[in-house]
Each structure stands twice: as structure tokens, then as C-alpha cells.
Scaffold this motif. Structure first.
Motif, PDB file in Angstrom:
ATOM      1  N   ARG A 117     -42.426  26.191   3.570  1.00 41.18           N
ATOM      2  CA  ARG A 117     -42.276  27.297   4.524  1.00 41.18           C
ATOM      3  C   ARG A 117     -42.717  28.623   3.908  1.00 41.18           C
ATOM      4  N   ALA A 118     -42.446  28.798   2.607  1.00 42.79           N
ATOM      5  CA  ALA A 118     -42.789  30.075   1.956  1.00 42.79           C
ATOM      6  C   ALA A 118     -44.293  30.208   1.737  1.00 42.79           C
ATOM      7  N   LEU A 119     -44.968  29.064   1.531  1.00 40.94           N
ATOM      8  CA  LEU A 119     -46.400  29.103   1.211  1.00 40.94           C
ATOM      9  C   LEU A 119     -47.185  28.186   2.166  1.00 40.94           C
ATOM     10  N   PRO A 120     -47.339  28.602   3.430  1.00 36.08           N
ATOM     11  CA  PRO A 120     -48.017  27.721   4.396  1.00 36.08           C
ATOM     12  C   PRO A 120     -49.508  27.570   4.044  1.00 36.08           C
ATOM     13  N   ILE A 121     -50.015  26.336   4.162  1.00 37.19           N
ATOM     14  CA  ILE A 121     -51.421  26.062   3.845  1.00 37.19           C
ATOM     15  C   ILE A 121     -52.334  26.890   4.753  1.00 37.19           C
ATOM     16  N   GLY A 122     -53.356  27.445   4.119  1.00 40.02           N
ATOM     17  CA  GLY A 122     -54.341  28.216   4.890  1.00 40.02           C
ATOM     18  C   GLY A 122     -53.994  29.683   5.052  1.00 40.02           C
ATOM     19  N   GLU A 123     -52.812  30.092   4.611  1.00 37.91           N
ATOM     20  CA  GLU A 123     -52.444  31.504   4.774  1.00 37.91           C
ATOM     21  C   GLU A 123     -52.510  32.242   3.437  1.00 37.91           C
ATOM     22  N   GLU A 124     -52.421  33.591   3.525  1.00 35.73           N
ATOM     23  CA  GLU A 124     -52.443  34.402   2.304  1.00 35.73           C
ATOM     24  C   GLU A 124     -51.036  34.894   1.977  1.00 35.73           C
ATOM     25  N   ARG A 125     -50.745  34.965   0.701  1.00 36.71           N
ATOM     26  CA  ARG A 125     -49.445  35.481   0.259  1.00 36.71           C
ATOM     27  C   ARG A 125     -49.644  36.282  -1.028  1.00 36.71           C
ATOM     28  N   TYR A 126     -48.781  37.316  -1.211  1.00 38.62           N
ATOM     29  CA  TYR A 126     -48.723  37.990  -2.513  1.00 38.62           C
ATOM     30  C   TYR A 126     -47.701  37.231  -3.365  1.00 38.62           C
ATOM     31  N   VAL A 127     -48.085  36.908  -4.584  1.00 35.57           N
ATOM     32  CA  VAL A 127     -47.196  36.164  -5.474  1.00 35.57           C
ATOM     33  C   VAL A 127     -47.101  36.915  -6.797  1.00 35.57           C
ATOM     34  N   SER A 128     -45.874  37.111  -7.301  1.00 31.53           N
ATOM     35  CA  SER A 128     -45.707  37.825  -8.565  1.00 31.53           C
ATOM     36  C   SER A 128     -44.902  36.980  -9.539  1.00 31.53           C
ATOM     37  N   GLY A 129     -45.384  36.893 -10.781  1.00 32.14           N
ATOM     38  CA  GLY A 129     -44.672  36.110 -11.781  1.00 32.14           C
ATOM     39  C   GLY A 129     -45.430  36.108 -13.094  1.00 32.14           C
ATOM     40  N   THR A 130     -44.981  35.255 -14.026  1.00 31.02           N
ATOM     41  CA  THR A 130     -45.583  35.224 -15.369  1.00 31.02           C
ATOM     42  C   THR A 130     -46.602  34.096 -15.463  1.00 31.02           C
ATOM     43  N   ILE A 131     -47.795  34.403 -15.983  1.00 28.85           N
ATOM     44  CA  ILE A 131     -48.868  33.411 -16.092  1.00 28.85           C
ATOM     45  C   ILE A 131     -48.613  32.461 -17.259  1.00 28.85           C
ATOM     46  N   GLY A 132     -48.713  31.154 -16.995  1.00 33.97           N
ATOM     47  CA  GLY A 132     -48.616  30.159 -18.053  1.00 33.97           C
ATOM     48  C   GLY A 132     -49.861  29.275 -18.029  1.00 33.97           C
ATOM     49  N   PHE A 133     -49.965  28.385 -18.999  1.00 36.40           N
ATOM     50  CA  PHE A 133     -51.073  27.422 -19.019  1.00 36.40           C
ATOM     51  C   PHE A 133     -50.517  26.018 -19.079  1.00 36.40           C
ATOM     52  N   PHE A 134     -51.184  25.064 -18.410  1.00 35.34           N
ATOM     53  CA  PHE A 134     -50.772  23.674 -18.503  1.00 35.34           C
ATOM     54  C   PHE A 134     -52.041  22.840 -18.354  1.00 35.34           C
ATOM     55  N   ASN A 135     -52.341  22.017 -19.353  1.00 35.53           N
ATOM     56  CA  ASN A 135     -53.587  21.233 -19.310  1.00 35.53           C
ATOM     57  C   ASN A 135     -54.796  22.095 -18.991  1.00 35.53           C
ATOM     58  N   GLY A 136     -54.838  23.287 -19.603  1.00 36.08           N
ATOM     59  CA  GLY A 136     -56.010  24.139 -19.407  1.00 36.08           C
ATOM     60  C   GLY A 136     -56.063  24.849 -18.063  1.00 36.08           C
ATOM     61  N   GLU A 137     -55.048  24.645 -17.223  1.00 34.20           N
ATOM     62  CA  GLU A 137     -55.050  25.307 -15.901  1.00 34.20           C
ATOM     63  C   GLU A 137     -54.032  26.454 -15.905  1.00 34.20           C
ATOM     64  N   LYS A 138     -54.371  27.556 -15.235  1.00 39.35           N
ATOM     65  CA  LYS A 138     -53.402  28.654 -15.109  1.00 39.35           C
ATOM     66  C   LYS A 138     -52.329  28.275 -14.095  1.00 39.35           C
ATOM     67  N   GLN A 139     -51.101  28.642 -14.387  1.00 43.60           N
ATOM     68  CA  GLN A 139     -50.042  28.363 -13.420  1.00 43.60           C
ATOM     69  C   GLN A 139     -48.936  29.405 -13.508  1.00 43.60           C
ATOM     70  N   ILE A 140     -48.175  29.535 -12.434  1.00 46.34           N
ATOM     71  CA  ILE A 140     -46.977  30.382 -12.432  1.00 46.34           C
ATOM     72  C   ILE A 140     -45.816  29.464 -12.064  1.00 46.34           C
ATOM     73  N   THR A 141     -44.877  29.317 -12.978  1.00 49.78           N
ATOM     74  CA  THR A 141     -43.712  28.470 -12.699  1.00 49.78           C
ATOM     75  C   THR A 141     -42.626  29.336 -12.066  1.00 49.78           C
ATOM     76  N   HIS A 142     -42.123  28.886 -10.929  1.00 53.69           N
ATOM     77  CA  HIS A 142     -41.086  29.649 -10.208  1.00 53.69           C
ATOM     78  C   HIS A 142     -41.423  31.134 -10.104  1.00 53.69           C
ATOM     79  N   PRO A 143     -42.381  31.496  -9.250  1.00 58.62           N
ATOM     80  CA  PRO A 143     -42.736  32.909  -9.081  1.00 58.62           C
ATOM     81  C   PRO A 143     -41.491  33.731  -8.732  1.00 58.62           C
ATOM     82  N   ASP A 144     -41.477  35.003  -9.196  1.00 61.22           N
ATOM     83  CA  ASP A 144     -40.325  35.867  -8.901  1.00 61.22           C
ATOM     84  C   ASP A 144     -40.324  36.310  -7.440  1.00 61.22           C
ATOM     85  N   TYR A 145     -41.542  36.547  -6.908  1.00 61.66           N
ATOM     86  CA  TYR A 145     -41.648  37.015  -5.517  1.00 61.66           C
ATOM     87  C   TYR A 145     -42.786  36.313  -4.803  1.00 61.66           C
TER      88      TYR A 145
END
Length: 702
Positions: A117-145
Motif C-alpha cells: 500500500r505504501a509503495l504502489p507499483i507504477g507510482e512515484e514516492r519520495y523515500v528517505s533512509g541510509t544507503i547500503g550495499f548487498f551483492n553489489g546492489e544499492k539498497q535502503i533497509t527499512h526507509p525512515d520515510y
């Protein structure tokens, strides 16, 4: 005058704020330590300072978002990959992108479909959090906002971080903070306009807004104008309170005493030593106070063994010359008895009537002593606070001497009861107090300091050893005791507590008894006063060679023959405490030593503490170091004694503002003692705001 109406929004119960239910209100009341039976109020939230700031202003493309940075991204949501059924430990992944690259958003144990519900496919959202890496891919675990584009304004780009308690989320607190800050009224300004301009400080309301709802991280920094202003305000309210107490204490007019000099001279003749320069100077300062028509309110600071009792005796002798009595109050019967033991022989030789009054004495003896006090035959009375209870009538009490003040705060000074009301007051402390704290807690008193040690005091050799050396220590100790020495062995706790692997005093006593048999005795805080006194008596009489003790021996035990102090788990003690304990030896003619035993790896602070104790015996230097290492809250054990712990001011950063506040408060009361007119009303508002209303009734009319 009652609290100004304008402050009402800040004094309303948090219960009355939208969104605060019973559970949250109860939690906040506990968290802020509201007085018994009262709710936490809006002011508690306002005074709860952030511990830091999160900066989410970095809005970049994914390509420029680097590892461990906090960023705010505008993302297009591509697809969801929920964990396979029954594999709860695998996270729910959301794949998203912007023009510059891809990122995954990762959620563990995300049940109930809220991620979809928070991140519907095809829509745009602002996401804020800390950038991490996993298997060479950028990711944000549990975004703050995660917010919708049209609600972007609700995402706090500069977000203060607060100390929290279990059950209180930062989001819930942030919501409350915003509501409270919005309700801060415009208050009359208590800082002089010129000063505000010169320091470029905002108003109180604007400062609160900058600290709690900053536009840029710099606004909320400890050294930024907003926080400086608030720290100054807190100091100012405290200093104004102390100045009001001083003007009340001193304005209850004292008596200008006249001295003949005879009794002090005969006391000086019977002293077994000559007074040090410091003692002579303190005696002169005290005599000048007694001779002036204002009441004396003076703090006598001197390190362990600096000879404060003798200075007090000279003051009491001077008082006797003017025909008045003195009372010396100690915190415990043990200490009262010790003062009496020091004073009585000197008083007898100088022809001064000196008596000890304790709660334990037989009725007939007590009646006889009370009669002597009432007739004036007894000039000096030594006892505990019980001296000021009903049933003790003085013929003409002129001077109250209080020993060990840090158990004796502002409230106690005000409540010295009617017997002590108009008397001159001398407070003695063996805790060397750094200047900043003297201003904070005793700004209402004049100060005399005894810096040098009396002649004949031996330096103390201090060593630091690991508890691993226990067997060596015991063997060495045995040799010294066989040579006739006596020793203290101090342990931190009385009984085993599960979460601290501390060898309790009782266990240590049992261990040492295997080696020393009946030469070792135990004294701790859970024993009755009589039992303690009995053991201490045997130690003082040299019937026992080794005394295992908890910190009950910290204050005022005097056994000149004891020349060894062993402190186990020294890393658990504060500097002031270590210094006090060490001061129990070095009182006789033998060279003394102090051994600090520590366990395990030392933290940096503990290491610094032990190094300080090893390198100096100057109590004032130790106190200043202690202040740096511990912050001001605990140097005086203030947490327990209702002394002002600060909420807005951080002494290490804001110390310089204390002097300004002290001078400004003094100047204001000199100019406007009744706090009338506009600047008076503004100052009263500050007192209410910082809950110093204790001082309001002290404001003199006109």
C-alpha cells in the motif's frame, strides 16, 4: 503574584493534547519524572532537548547516493518481491529506479500488506533512509520515510533526534514536539536588548523553534545561538533563585558582633600546631562577616584533612566572645561524635563549655545537657540535625556550622528552622567543588578555600594494579600488618547482585579471614549504627588490623595508625569518591599507600580517572578533572539531592554563560530588588518557566 496567564499553554497536562491517550500520558509522566500525583506537562516536552540532528537534505540521483549516506530519493516503483510462504526470515524487496539508476527497498517481517500500500507499483514516492550495499546492489533497509509527491512538505529534511524510552517512538514524540512548539506564547524578554544584539541571540520562542524544528542542522547545534540562549536562560533562572535566597538569608539582619579577642587567643595557645596561612585567612574572612551587620552565609571548602574543624572552632570562639552560642551540625552521629572528640579537649583547655547531644543518650543525661544549653553555660553544642528539633532551647544561638553540605541543599539552608533563622551560617565541605559548581549550587554564599595540607601530613603513594595480582597483594599486606600497620580494604557492593560480577564485601571478608583470622573485621551500610560504631571502635583501638568496608568509611573516619588503603574495583568509583577514600590514610606519622585494584579491561574514562588519582593529591584539581570526565550531574551526587541538574545547558559547552548569568542576576536584583515593572515581570516569567517558583515568595516587596 501567581503564574502569568500567558504561560498556561505550557503548563497544561500532556493528556489534554490531541493524540495523547492514557497510555502515552502515563509513559511520558514516568519518562519526565513528574512529581508524585502530577501529569507531565507541555513544558516537559519543550525542555526535552534533541541529542542530535539527522540531515535528509541530500536529494540526489541514485547514481550519486553513496554507501552509509542518508539521502532522500524520488523513486519510481517497479515491482515487489515478497518472501516465499513460510520463509519469514527472507525480506520483502521492492525494486525501484530513477533516471540515474536502480535501488532496492528492503523490509523484514513486513506482514499485513502495508508495504504494497505504501509503495504502489507504477507510482512515484519520495523515500528517505541510509544507503547500503548487498551483492553489489544499492539498497535502503527499512526507509525512515515514504511520502507521496504532493505530501513532500511533511518529510522533515532536518530532523532532530531525541533520547527516547521504551514504548515511545520518535515519530510520536516529533508530533508532540511540533504541537508544543507551535503553542509557545510570545514572552516578555528578560535579556537586555543590547546583550541580545551583541550576542545575536534569538528570542526564547524563536530559539525553541530553531532547536526543535530546525531549517538547517547548524541551527540546533549546542554552540549555535539558539542553544546558547536557552542555556543562558536556564542558568539565569537558577542564579536569580540563588541571589533571592541570598538576599533573604542576608536580609534577615544579622548582628554586628564585637570581639574581645581573649577566648580566641586562649584557643590558639592550646592548639598543638600553628594555623596555616589558608586557615588564618579563612578565620579573618569569617570574623569580618561576623562583625558586619549582615548575616554571614559562607562556604568553607577544604580538602580532606585541611583543618576545617579548627577554623570552625576559631569562629565559635569568636562567637563566644560576643556572648553567643554556636551549634555544629554533622550529617551522622558517628561524625558528630568525631567532631566532639576533636573539639572537647581544646574547649576544656580554653575554658569553653562544649557538649555533644545525640538521640541515643539516656534521658537524665539529655535533660542535664539541655539545661546547660538553655542557661547558656554550654557555649558550643555538637550534634546532628536533631539540634534544631523542638525541645532544644538555646540561650542565645549566634552561629550555625554545618558539616558536609552536599547533603545540605538550598532547601535545607532555607529551612534551618527558627532557631537557626537569624544566626550566622558557616557550611563546611570536604568535597573540593570546582568553581562552576560553586556558582551553580552555592551562588548564594561567600566562599573561603583551604588549599594547603596541615603540617605533618604524609604524602600517599598510589599504585594501580589488576585484581589478577590478588595473591601478591595479600602476601605484601600480611607482611605490612605483621610490622604493626593497619589497613582498609574497600569493596563497592554489600551483596552479590546478578548483573555485576562484583565480589561483595561479605565474600571478600570471608576470603581475607582465611589468611588474617580474627585480625580482620567487616563494616557495611546495612549494619546498625551501634554495630558499625563497635567495629570502628575496635579498629581505632588497634584491636583489629584490617577493616573490610563498603563506602560507609568515606566520610570522616579518623584512624591515624591506618596507613594502607586498598580499593577493590576502583574502576567503579567516581574520582571524588576515590579521593575521599584515599584521604582516610596519611593521617599519622607513617608513610601511607593506596592501592587501586581494577578488574578486566578499563574503559577510557576509567583509565583517565585512575591516572588522575595516581598523578595528583590536589582535591581541587581532581574535582575539575572529575567535572570534565563525568559532566556536572554527579560530582556532588546531585542526582539524588534535588540539586539543579540541567536540561538545556551542557556545562562543558556552556560553562562560560554561567558567569554572565550570575552577574546579570546580581545586577538585576541590585537595580530592582522587588522585581517590579516590565523587566521585573519578565524575570518572574523566567522563574516560572524554569520551575523556580520556590523563589517567588522570597521576592521582597519594593
Amino acid at each position: 503574584m501567581s503564574r502569568p496567564e500567558s504561560l498556561s499553554p505550557l503548563f497544561r497536562s500532556l493528556h489534554s493534547i490531541k493524540g495523547v491517550g492514557d497510555k502515552l500520558a502515563a509513559l511520558l509522566t514516568r519518562f519526565f519524572g513528574a512529581p508524585e500525583g502530577q501529569d507531565a506537562i507541555a513544558l516537559d516536552i519543550l525542555m526535552h532537548m534533541p541529542s542530535g540532528v539527522v540531515d535528509r537534505r541530500r536529494q540526489v540521483g541514485i547514481a550519486e547516493a553513496y554507501l552509509n549516506q542518508i539521502v532522500t530519493l524520488k523513486l519510481h516503483v517497479d515491482r515487489h518481491q515478497p518472501p516465499p510462504r513460510g520463509k519469514e526470515h527472507i525480506p520483502h524487496r521492492v525494486f525501484a529506479h530513477d533516471e540515474t539508476g536502480d535501488v532496492q527497498l528492503v523490509f523484514f517481517r513486513a506482514q499485513g500488506g502495508w508495504v504494497e500500500r505504501a509503495l504502489p507499483i507504477g507510482e512515484e514516492r519520495y523515500v528517505s533512509g541510509t544507503i547500503g550495499f548487498f551483492n553489489g546492489e544499492k539498497q535502503i533497509t527499512h526507509p525512515d520515510y515514504i511520502v507521496e509527491p504532493d505530501k513532500f512538505a511533511s518529510l522533515p529534511l532536518v530532523e532532530p533526534v531525541y533520547p527516547l524510552t521504551q514504548g515511545l517512538s520518535s515519530k510520536a514524540l516529533a508530533k508532540l514536539v511540533r504541537q508544543v512548539v507551535d503553542s509557545v506564547p510570545d514572552l516578555p524578554e528578560w535579556i537586555d536588548a543590547g546583550t541580545l544584539r551583541q550576542r545575536q541571540w534569538p528570542s526564547f520562542a524563536a530559539a525553541m523553534r530553531m532547536v526543535h524544528l530546525p531549517d538547517a542542522p547548524g541551527e540546533a547545534e549546542l554552540w549555535a545561538p539558539a542553544r546558547q540562549r536557552l542555556a543562558y536562560d536556564e542558568y539565569f533562572a537558577g542564579q536569580l533563585t540563588l541571589q533571592l535566597i541570598r538576599s533573604t538569608m542576608v536580609a534577615d539582619r544579622g548582628i554586628a558582633r564585637v570581639f574581645s579577642g581573649q577566648i580566641t587567643e586562649s584557643v590558639r595557645k592550646v592548639l598543638p600546631f600553628s594555623l596555616t596561612q589558608g586557615q588564618l585567612a579563612a578565620v579573618d574572612e569569617i570574623r569580618a562577616d561576623l562583625a558586619s551587620p549582615d548575616r554571614m552565609s559562607r562556604l568553607l571548602q577544604g580538602d580532606v584533612g585541611a583543618g576545617k574543624t579548627v577554623v570552625a572552632l576559631m569562629a565559635m570562639a569568636a562567637m563566644a566572645e560576643s556572648g553567643a552560642q554556636s551549634a555544629l551540625m554533622a550529617p551522622t552521629e558517628l561524625l558528630a561524635a568525631q567532631h566532639y572528640k576533636t573539639l572537647k579537649p581544646l574547649c576544656d583547655l580554653a575554658g569553653l563549655g562544649c557538649e555533644l547531644l545525640t538521640g541515643k543518650m539516656p534521658a537524665a543525661e539529655r535533660r542535664a545537657k539541655l539545661a546547660g544549653i538553655a542557661s547558656g553555660a554550654t557555649t558550643i553544642v555538637v550534634g546532628t540535625h536533631a539540634l534544631f528539633q523542638s525541645g532544644v532551647d538555646f540561650h542565645n544561638l549566634g552561629l550555625t556550622v554545618v558539616d558536609e553540605q552536599h547533603r545540605f541543599g538550598v532547601h535545607q539552608r532555607l529551612a534551618l528552622s527558627d532557631k537557626g533563622k537569624h544566626t550566622d551560617l558557616l557550611v563546611m565541605t570536604a568535597t573540593p567543588i570546582p568553581r562552576t559548581l560553586v556558582l551553580t549550587h552555592f551562588g548564594d554564599m561567600a566562599v573561603s578555600i583551604l588549599r594547603e595540607k596541615p603540617k605533618g601530613r604524609q604524602p600517599i603513594d598510589t599504585a594501580v594494579l589488576s585484581i589478577g595480582e590478588y595473591d601478591r597483594v595479600v602476601a605484601r599486606l600480611k607482611a605490612r600488618l605483621d610490622d604493626g600497620a593497619q589497613a582498609f580494604w574497600v569493596c563497592p557492593l554489600v551483596e552479590e547482585s546478578e548483573h555485576l560480577d562484583v565480589v561483595a564485601a561479605e565474600d571478600r571478608f570471608a576470603e581475607l579471614a582465611k589468611v588474617f583470622g580474627d585480625q580482620v573485621a567487616l563494616v557495611h551500610g546495612r549494619m546498625s549504627a551501634a554495630a558499625k560504631q563497635e567495629v570502628m571502635g575496635r579498629f581505632a583501638a588497634n584491636e583489629v588490623k584490617l577493616l573490610v568496608a563498603t563506602t560507609v568509611i568515606e566520610v570522616g573516619v579518623d584512624v591515624p595508625n591506618a596507613s594502607i588503603m586498598i580499593i577493590e574495583h576502583a574502576e567503579r568509583f567516581g574520582l571524588a569518591q576515590l579521593h575521599q577514600l584515599r584521604g582516610r590514610v596519611g593521617r599519622g606519622s607513617a608513610r601511607s599507600s593506596c592501592l587501586l585494584l581494577y578488574k578486566g579491561n578499563l574503559s577510557q574514562t576509567a583509565q583517565a580517572r585512575l591516572d588522575t588519582i595516581k598523578s595528583t593529591e590536589d582535591g581541587f584539581e581532581i574535582a575539575e578533572r572529575d567535572l570534565e570526565l563525568r559532566g556536572q550531574g554527579d560530582v556532588l551526587g546531585t542526582r539524588q539531592s534535588g540539586m539543579p541538574g540541567y536540561r538545556l545547558a551542557v556545562p562543558d559547552v556552556h560553562r562560560h554563560l554561567l558567569d554572565f548569568a550570575h552577574d546579570d542576576a546580581k545586577a538585576l536584583l541590585t537595580r530592582n530588588p522587588g522585581l517590579t515593572g516590565e523587566d521585573g515581570e519578565a524575570a518572574r516569567t523566567a522563574l516560572y518557566l524554569f520551575r523556580k517558583d520556590l523563589a517567588i515568595p522570597l521576592i521582597r516587596a519594593g
